[in-house]
Design a protein around this motif. Sequence first.
Motif, mmCIF file in Angstrom:
data_model
loop_
_atom_site.group_PDB
_atom_site.id
_atom_site.type_symbol
_atom_site.label_atom_id
_atom_site.label_comp_id
_atom_site.label_asym_id
_atom_site.label_seq_id
_atom_site.Cartn_x
_atom_site.Cartn_y
_atom_site.Cartn_z
ATOM 1 N N ASP A 142 4.739 3.757 2.996
ATOM 2 C CA ASP A 142 5.994 4.023 3.707
ATOM 3 C C ASP A 142 6.094 3.102 4.922
ATOM 4 O OD1 ASP A 142 4.521 5.170 5.862
ATOM 5 O OD2 ASP A 142 4.582 7.146 4.921
ATOM 6 N N GLU A 143 7.224 3.140 5.579
ATOM 7 C CA GLU A 143 7.494 2.213 6.686
ATOM 8 C C GLU A 143 6.500 2.384 7.836
ATOM 9 O OE1 GLU A 143 9.492 -0.372 6.882
ATOM 10 O OE2 GLU A 143 10.045 -0.003 4.802
ATOM 11 N N GLU A 144 6.085 3.614 8.098
ATOM 12 C CA GLU A 144 5.149 3.850 9.202
ATOM 13 C C GLU A 144 3.786 3.216 8.912
ATOM 14 O OE1 GLU A 144 3.102 7.512 11.746
ATOM 15 O OE2 GLU A 144 4.620 7.948 10.220
ATOM 16 N N ILE A 145 3.300 3.373 7.683
ATOM 17 C CA ILE A 145 2.007 2.773 7.329
ATOM 18 C C ILE A 145 2.104 1.258 7.337
ATOM 19 C CG2 ILE A 145 0.322 2.484 5.470
ATOM 20 C CD1 ILE A 145 0.687 5.403 4.778
ATOM 21 N N ARG A 146 3.214 0.726 6.823
ATOM 22 C CA ARG A 146 3.390 -0.732 6.863
ATOM 23 C C ARG A 146 3.329 -1.256 8.293
ATOM 24 N NH1 ARG A 146 8.370 -2.007 2.587
ATOM 25 N NH2 ARG A 146 7.319 -1.222 0.713
ATOM 26 N N ARG A 147 4.034 -0.572 9.188
ATOM 27 C CA ARG A 147 4.061 -0.989 10.590
ATOM 28 C C ARG A 147 2.668 -0.882 11.210
ATOM 29 N NH1 ARG A 147 7.898 1.840 11.758
ATOM 30 N NH2 ARG A 147 6.839 3.698 12.577
ATOM 31 N N GLY B 209 -1.471 -6.154 -0.469
ATOM 32 C CA GLY B 209 -1.246 -6.413 -1.881
ATOM 33 C C GLY B 209 -0.263 -5.396 -2.440
ATOM 34 N N PRO B 210 -0.357 -5.076 -3.729
ATOM 35 C CA PRO B 210 0.579 -4.125 -4.355
ATOM 36 C C PRO B 210 0.664 -2.780 -3.639
ATOM 37 C CG PRO B 210 -0.721 -5.256 -6.020
ATOM 38 C CD PRO B 210 -1.288 -5.667 -4.702
ATOM 39 N N VAL B 211 -0.453 -2.354 -3.029
ATOM 40 C CA VAL B 211 -0.438 -1.061 -2.328
ATOM 41 C C VAL B 211 0.578 -1.055 -1.194
ATOM 42 C CG1 VAL B 211 -2.279 -1.676 -0.689
ATOM 43 C CG2 VAL B 211 -1.917 0.710 -1.296
ATOM 44 N N ALA C 277 7.173 -8.333 7.568
ATOM 45 C CA ALA C 277 7.032 -7.408 6.441
ATOM 46 C C ALA C 277 8.160 -7.584 5.438
ATOM 47 C CB ALA C 277 7.007 -5.970 6.952
ATOM 48 N N ASP C 278 9.350 -7.940 5.909
ATOM 49 C CA ASP C 278 10.488 -8.108 5.001
ATOM 50 C C ASP C 278 10.252 -9.245 4.007
ATOM 51 O OD1 ASP C 278 10.492 -9.877 7.175
ATOM 52 O OD2 ASP C 278 12.678 -10.112 7.150
ATOM 53 N N LEU C 279 9.735 -10.385 4.489
ATOM 54 C CA LEU C 279 9.447 -11.510 3.608
ATOM 55 C C LEU C 279 8.244 -11.210 2.713
ATOM 56 C CD1 LEU C 279 9.893 -14.546 6.050
ATOM 57 C CD2 LEU C 279 11.618 -13.292 4.733
ATOM 58 N N LEU C 280 7.267 -10.493 3.262
ATOM 59 C CA LEU C 280 6.076 -10.145 2.495
ATOM 60 C C LEU C 280 6.443 -9.277 1.291
ATOM 61 C CD1 LEU C 280 2.991 -10.048 2.122
ATOM 62 C CD2 LEU C 280 2.940 -8.118 3.720
ATOM 63 N N VAL C 281 7.350 -8.332 1.484
ATOM 64 C CA VAL C 281 7.783 -7.474 0.379
ATOM 65 C C VAL C 281 8.412 -8.311 -0.735
ATOM 66 C CG1 VAL C 281 9.493 -5.732 -0.274
ATOM 67 C CG2 VAL C 281 8.023 -5.359 1.715
ATOM 68 N N ASP C 282 9.207 -9.312 -0.364
ATOM 69 C CA ASP C 282 9.809 -10.195 -1.377
ATOM 70 C C ASP C 282 8.733 -10.908 -2.193
ATOM 71 O OD1 ASP C 282 12.303 -9.499 -0.442
ATOM 72 O OD2 ASP C 282 12.545 -11.295 0.809
#
Length: 409
Positions: free
Chosen positions: A271-276, A264-266, A314-319
């Motif tokens: 950062d990129e490492e946590i997202r991955r 979600g918003p979090v 992740a790229d589409l999810l951010v959008d």
Amino acid sequence: MTVAQPDVTVVIGAYEAMPYLVECLASVEAQTLDPARIEVIAVDDGSRDGTGDCLEEFAARAPMDVTVIRQANSGGPSGPRNVGLSKATGRYVFFLDADDRLGAEALERMVAMADKNGTDVVLGRVEGVNRTPPRSMWGETLDRTDVYSSNIKFTLSAQKLFRREFLERHGMRFDESLWTGEDALFTMEAYLRADGVSVVADYTCYYLVGRSDGKHVTKSGSYTLRFDSARALMGLLERLVPPGPKRDVLMVRPFLVTVLPQFGPVFLRNDEEIRRTKLELAKPLMDAYWNEGVAQRLLVHERLRLELVARGRADLLVDVLEFIQAKSKPAPVLKKRGTQLYLAYPHYGSPEAGVPDRIYLAEPREAKAYPGWRKNPTETFLRGFVRKVRRKASRVRRTARPGGGAAAA
């Protein structure tokens, strides 16, 4: 002289619970159920704020039988609850958190409900005090229900009345390897194994108290613990429920309540490492349990976000998350003479993104809010026909039972 078995054992796990513990214990003392029918097992989990002394003082004055156990800190609520459960002698057991409190008639009403209906689990209405409680399951009092035909799957906290013999028969204990979500695992297993569940919705049995100091018996921990919790609950459902619609209905809960909030918003602040890392932790869960049966039970934005997690995009999810965070509204796209409604969140219809249009298709409960959408008449007819057939079959079964009417005569 033989001492009568208490009706209910109240198990209180307490860690750094002052001053909230004072009101908690007062609510136990104020119960309308005869004190002789109540047993309290209170476990101080290594507190240093006077919690243990407060429990000892309560034991000395309380009108019911109270046992206080003091132990080194275990790190979570499972250990104290298991210790209390192992010492319990009541017909039923109720797990009370030391910072919460009971309604005065709570134990009397819940015990009466279980005795009346022979059910193994009883839920009492919950209200929040500086905290948001679960709401969707308190629409009506239910003498007997189950986890499939009600919303009880959305309240998996441990604060329920459980038949102790039932717990012992199945060897049920809280998983001490989990730092969060241990109560969800325990309660879901109880729902699935129970011979009926009752819901007391017309009286507030439990007050869920939000602490201003942040010291709850459960340590919040890192996001990785949420994935541990989801993995455990999904694994339980896989073991106890065969594949199909029933399992899909229950899988909605861990996907919606435990996995989805991590994306979600979090996620935008990670950062990129946590997202991955989050996507890596989610992947085995998505591969094993994400399917069309679960997806169709979600709102479009929920389904879309989880689908992008399943695809590792992740790229589409951010959008999508930025679109939602901006409070943008997706354009409605009507097809098939208004019987299909698609919500055009980012990347709808994009060949480059490769997300199937069906992910954007709103189910009737969401679509009905949009002007121009109408139910598919064929689908409506078929659903009505199926309901009629089921009602007729149910009447036939009832009349076929001994004493059930004409068939019995």
